[in-house]
Design a protein around this motif. Structure first.
Motif, PDB file in Angstrom:
ATOM      1  N   LEU A 170      52.608  14.451 -56.793  1.00  0.00           N
ATOM      2  CA  LEU A 170      51.219  14.881 -56.761  1.00  0.00           C
ATOM      3  C   LEU A 170      51.167  16.324 -56.289  1.00  0.00           C
ATOM      4  O   LEU A 170      51.753  16.665 -55.257  1.00  0.00           O
ATOM      5  CB  LEU A 170      50.421  13.986 -55.803  1.00  0.00           C
ATOM      6  N   TYR A 171      50.468  17.185 -57.042  1.00  0.00           N
ATOM      7  CA  TYR A 171      50.418  18.613 -56.747  1.00  0.00           C
ATOM      8  C   TYR A 171      49.006  18.996 -56.308  1.00  0.00           C
ATOM      9  O   TYR A 171      48.039  18.780 -57.043  1.00  0.00           O
ATOM     10  CB  TYR A 171      50.800  19.430 -57.977  1.00  0.00           C
ATOM     11  N   LEU A 172      48.910  19.554 -55.088  1.00  0.00           N
ATOM     12  CA  LEU A 172      47.650  20.060 -54.560  1.00  0.00           C
ATOM     13  C   LEU A 172      47.877  21.493 -54.115  1.00  0.00           C
ATOM     14  O   LEU A 172      48.464  21.736 -53.062  1.00  0.00           O
ATOM     15  CB  LEU A 172      47.174  19.208 -53.373  1.00  0.00           C
ATOM     16  N   SER A 173      47.472  22.436 -54.960  1.00  0.00           N
ATOM     17  CA  SER A 173      47.701  23.845 -54.675  1.00  0.00           C
ATOM     18  C   SER A 173      49.198  24.091 -54.445  1.00  0.00           C
ATOM     19  O   SER A 173      50.016  23.791 -55.308  1.00  0.00           O
ATOM     20  CB  SER A 173      46.858  24.285 -53.472  1.00  0.00           C
ATOM     21  N   ARG A 174      49.586  24.526 -53.247  1.00  0.00           N
ATOM     22  CA  ARG A 174      50.993  24.796 -52.963  1.00  0.00           C
ATOM     23  C   ARG A 174      51.744  23.603 -52.383  1.00  0.00           C
ATOM     24  O   ARG A 174      52.936  23.707 -52.107  1.00  0.00           O
ATOM     25  CB  ARG A 174      51.115  25.996 -52.015  1.00  0.00           C
ATOM     26  N   LEU A 175      51.072  22.489 -52.183  1.00  0.00           N
ATOM     27  CA  LEU A 175      51.705  21.294 -51.646  1.00  0.00           C
ATOM     28  C   LEU A 175      52.120  20.349 -52.770  1.00  0.00           C
ATOM     29  O   LEU A 175      51.394  20.161 -53.743  1.00  0.00           O
ATOM     30  CB  LEU A 175      50.751  20.566 -50.696  1.00  0.00           C
ATOM     31  N   THR A 176      53.303  19.746 -52.596  1.00  0.00           N
ATOM     32  CA  THR A 176      53.790  18.714 -53.504  1.00  0.00           C
ATOM     33  C   THR A 176      54.150  17.470 -52.690  1.00  0.00           C
ATOM     34  O   THR A 176      54.909  17.561 -51.723  1.00  0.00           O
ATOM     35  CB  THR A 176      55.034  19.186 -54.282  1.00  0.00           C
TER      36      THR A 176
END
Length: 305
Positions: free
Chosen positions: A264-270
């Motif tokens: 799951l990708y949220l902006s710069r977080l995976t």
């Protein structure tokens, strides 16, 4: 958004370390790499992994009790990559281990720093600048597993099974390759690694290891979040261990596991999770010993910058 996909295919276990009762199966190690970045970015994260193994020895003797052990291997990895150029990367894994042995003859808990891994990868092929059609990416890598973890732990004055130790005590060499082919939002990721182990100061050498994996993924995207589920298979093999140049009984083996997971990708977080289940396994045991590996689980959080 598709061009910045991170295939963070987990840094889970591919190493044949072992169990109690002097029967050696698998432990959880960092040989199965491979987060694969499709752009020139750095990455750092934490990843948790867990695996279980059970061993049983039927001594078939009136005077000696049968033996068993149920072992749990857990680790938290500080892991990531640093891009030196757009084609050259350095990747690292620094593990903190939590091993637990619950057996008929030994009950031991061990925790501490394991053996770090440092790898250099070179991207020999990348056609990700294509907006449509089929594109390919191939990375080749090599590196070391450094002898940092404790390999001298004792219980009641005796050396604990070497496969339960936090480290191997030897400088080991790793080769790895990662290939991705994708068309539109569908793709296939394949990876293989080979680990050449050397002899430590106790004249003990873990058997060489290799693994291969393949998974199919599909990319979904909205304005605020992206999701990449994947499914595939993972195969691992470990050769016999040696002490003073002599092959050790009940060491090494092979396993085939199915793989289900997602990112799951949220902006710069995976956020990354993976579940591996046993399809088939065969350990190099004698007529008295039985080893079974359990299913495996991994979860990680990564930040790209």
């Amino acid at each position: 958004m598709i061009k910045r996909i991170l295939i963070v295919l987990l840094l889970t276990g591919g190493s044949f370390r072992a169990m109690a009762c002097d029967v050696c199966g698998c432990s959880l190690s960092g040989l199965y790499f491979g987060y694969m970045s499709l752009q020139d970015r750095n990455l750092i994260g934490l990843q948790y992994s867990r695996a279980t193994f059970s061993a049983y020895i039927d001594n078939d003797d009136y005077y000696f009790e049968d033996e068993f052990s149920n072992d749990t291997y857990q680790r938290v990895d500080l892991t990531g990559k640093f891009s030196i150029t757009n084609k050259l990367q350095v990747r690292y894994i620094v593990p903190y281990m939590f091993n637990s042995m619950n057996g008929s003859h030994q009950n031991v808990d061990a925790s501490g720093i394991g053996d770090p891994i440092v790898m250099a990868y070179y991207n020999v092929l990348n056609t990700s600048d294509k907006l449509e059609g089929v594109w390919h990416s191939l990375d080749l890598g090599g590196g070391f597993e450094l002898p940092v973890g404790d390999y001298d732990m004792q219980d009641q004055g005796e050396l604990i099974n070497r496969n339960f130790q936090l480290g191997s005590g030897s400088l080991d060499y790793i080769l790895s390759a990662n290939y991705i082919i994708r068309r539109d939002k569908w793709g296939i990721n394949t990876e293989g690694s080979y680990k050449l182990n050397t002899t430590n100061s106790h004249e003990y050498r873990f058997g060489n290891q290799w693994n291969v994996s393949a998974s199919v993924f599909r990319y979904f995207e909205t304005q605020s979040v992206s999701f990449l589920p994947f499914a595939g298979a993972y195969y691992e093999f470990g050769d016999y261990h040696e002490l003073n140049g002599i092959r050790e009984a009940n060491t090494g083996g092979k396993s085939l596991l199915g793989t289900l997971g997602g990112q799951l990708y949220l902006s710069r977080l995976t956020f990354n999770t993976q579940y591996q289940f046993i399809i088939d396994q065969s350990f190099n045991t004698d007529e008295f010993a039985t080893i079974e590996g359990g299913n495996r689980f991994t979860f990680g959080v990564f930040y790209s910058f």
